[in-house]
Motif scaffolding. Structure first.
Motif, PDB file in Angstrom:
ATOM      1  N   GLY A  78       0.726  -1.275  -0.004  1.00 32.39           N
ATOM      2  CA  GLY A  78       0.128  -0.048   0.100  1.00 32.39           C
ATOM      3  C   GLY A  78       0.852   1.290  -0.143  1.00 32.39           C
ATOM      4  N   ASP A 148     -10.024  -8.920  -2.732  1.00 37.19           N
ATOM      5  CA  ASP A 148      -9.792  -8.057  -1.567  1.00 37.19           C
ATOM      6  C   ASP A 148      -8.392  -7.567  -1.441  1.00 37.19           C
ATOM      7  OD1 ASP A 148     -12.251  -8.384  -0.598  1.00 37.19           O
ATOM      8  OD2 ASP A 148     -12.022  -9.860   0.821  1.00 37.19           O
ATOM      9  N   ALA A 182      -1.217  -6.231   4.065  1.00 34.77           N
ATOM     10  CA  ALA A 182      -1.838  -5.057   5.225  1.00 34.77           C
ATOM     11  C   ALA A 182      -1.338  -5.657   6.740  1.00 34.77           C
ATOM     12  CB  ALA A 182      -3.003  -4.962   5.267  1.00 34.77           C
ATOM     13  N   ARG A 215     -11.159  -3.425  11.556  1.00 36.24           N
ATOM     14  CA  ARG A 215     -11.798  -3.426  10.407  1.00 36.24           C
ATOM     15  C   ARG A 215     -13.238  -3.614  11.054  1.00 36.24           C
ATOM     16  NH1 ARG A 215      -8.013  -6.048   5.778  1.00 36.24           N
ATOM     17  NH2 ARG A 215      -6.566  -4.157   5.275  1.00 36.24           N
ATOM     18  N   ASP A 278      -6.093   6.666   9.549  1.00 36.63           N
ATOM     19  CA  ASP A 278      -5.662   5.516   8.483  1.00 36.63           C
ATOM     20  C   ASP A 278      -4.888   6.499   7.100  1.00 36.63           C
ATOM     21  OD1 ASP A 278      -5.516   3.088   7.633  1.00 36.63           O
ATOM     22  OD2 ASP A 278      -7.239   3.236   6.435  1.00 36.63           O
ATOM     23  N   ARG A 279      -5.434   7.618   7.142  1.00 40.36           N
ATOM     24  CA  ARG A 279      -4.652   8.469   6.051  1.00 40.36           C
ATOM     25  C   ARG A 279      -3.168   8.510   6.082  1.00 40.36           C
ATOM     26  NH1 ARG A 279      -7.050  14.482   6.166  1.00 40.36           N
ATOM     27  NH2 ARG A 279      -5.668  14.377   4.271  1.00 40.36           N
ATOM     28  N   GLY A 282      -2.353   3.788   6.210  1.00 40.70           N
ATOM     29  CA  GLY A 282      -2.477   3.212   5.258  1.00 40.70           C
ATOM     30  C   GLY A 282      -2.961   1.669   5.433  1.00 40.70           C
ATOM     31  N   GLU A 284      -6.321   0.487   5.314  1.00 44.15           N
ATOM     32  CA  GLU A 284      -7.717   0.210   4.659  1.00 44.15           C
ATOM     33  C   GLU A 284      -8.663  -0.187   5.718  1.00 44.15           C
ATOM     34  OE1 GLU A 284      -6.929  -2.611   1.495  1.00 44.15           O
ATOM     35  OE2 GLU A 284      -6.846  -1.227   0.104  1.00 44.15           O
ATOM     36  N   ARG A 287     -12.049  -0.615   4.890  1.00 44.80           N
ATOM     37  CA  ARG A 287     -12.350  -1.515   3.730  1.00 44.80           C
ATOM     38  C   ARG A 287     -13.867  -2.390   3.905  1.00 44.80           C
ATOM     39  NH1 ARG A 287      -9.196  -7.266   3.052  1.00 44.80           N
ATOM     40  NH2 ARG A 287     -10.839  -7.802   4.328  1.00 44.80           N
TER      41      ARG A 287
END
Length: 293
Positions: A78, A148, A182, A215, A278-279, A282, A284, A287
């Motif tokens: 990412g 995904d 991730a 998540r 998360d900006r 990174g 996600e 998601r």
């Protein structure tokens, strides 16, 4: 104001000393092992942090070998694409140049953001009950369901002779076999930047459990009305990443928000907090928003 520690002087310096002045980030990776990926990850985080503060950034890659393998692995984790450092023209009008590397000798003189190594798993890790390595197969795809993942990552077959620690040689950019990129990213973020990191089974399992839990939580909080991020939480997040890119401290703020008493902050504010963080991270984290519970 983002301040980083210059490894050459041991002193903190401003990553963006001139308001709205260009900062040039150069990632130096003589090899293409997991440590090289960590250098690119730190460069990616520095770019993200500067952009969040409104600083224009130029990010370059100075790779000694395996440039394309590194780019593929970085994309899987990412990371933003880096321009070819050899094609860059010196003197872009930048107000600051920051070099990111493990070895100070691999970078030209100037401000240096040093990155700790990625240690291979111990002999006991990655070894099956019969004494044979469990990490014998290449990483063929990213687990997590069809569509995904970000696609295949470099494998042992791509990189060279096998190694029981990572499924690749010391010059290969392969990730731990079967690992979700991730999850690898979160495992590396959980370790202080200059400290050695270890992508062993315990670290990847802990990171995988945390990522899955966050998540799910973000997807659940998204069903509540949006609420602003509490001022104190926003301040703690910014103070953490502006203090020498202290990512473990950023993650600690998110854990505190996750574990806070119900309603304080409200779920809509928790959602906005995690999406805002998360900006930089990174990962996600949003998601799974909109997927069936």
């Amino acid at each position: 104001m983002l301040r980083i520690t210059d490894d050459r002087t041991g002193r903190p310096v401003e990553a963006a000393p001139a308001r709205r002045g260009l900062t040039r980030i150069e990632a130096h990776t003589p090899g293409r092992d997991p440590g090289a990926l960590r250098v690119l990850l730190v460069a990616d985080l520095l770019v993200r942090a500067l952009e969040l503060g409104g600083t224009p950034v130029c990010a370059l890659l100075d790779a000694g070998q395996g440039r394309e393998e590194l780019r593929a692995a970085a994309a899987a984790l990412g990371m933003r694409p880096l321009e070819d450092g050899h094609a860059a023209t010196a003197g872009l009008g930048e107000a600051q140049i920051v070099h990111v590397a493990q070895d100070p000798d691999a970078a030209p003189p100037g401000v240096l953001l040093r990155v700790g190594p990625v240690a291979p798993p111990s002999d006991a890790e990655g070894t099956g009950p019969g004494g044979e390595s469990d990490a014998v197969g290449p990483v063929r795809s990213v687990p997590g369901g069809e569509g995904d993942g970000p696609g295949p990552v470099p494998t042992a077959a791509d990189a060279g002779d096998g190694d029981p620690g990572y499924g690749a040689s010391a010059t290969g950019a392969a990730l731990p076999p079967g690992a979700d990129p991730a999850v690898v990213r979160l495992a590396l973020l959980s370790v202080p930047r200059t400290a050695p990191a270890r992508l062993d089974e315990a670290a990847l399992t802990a990171a995988g459990e945390t990522l899955a839990r966050w998540r799910r939580a973000v997807a659940g909080w998204a069903r509540s009305p949006s609420r602003p991020i509490p001022d104190d939480v926003r301040a703690r997040l910014r103070a953490a990443w502006e203090d020498d890119l202290d990512l473990p401290a950023v993650l600690a703020v998110l854990r505190a928000v996750e574990e806070a008493e119900p309603g304080d902050p409200p779920e809509g504010a928790r959602f906005e907090t995690f999406v805002h963080a998360d900006r930089l991270l990174g990962l996600e984290l949003a998601r799974d928003v909109g997927t069936p519970a």
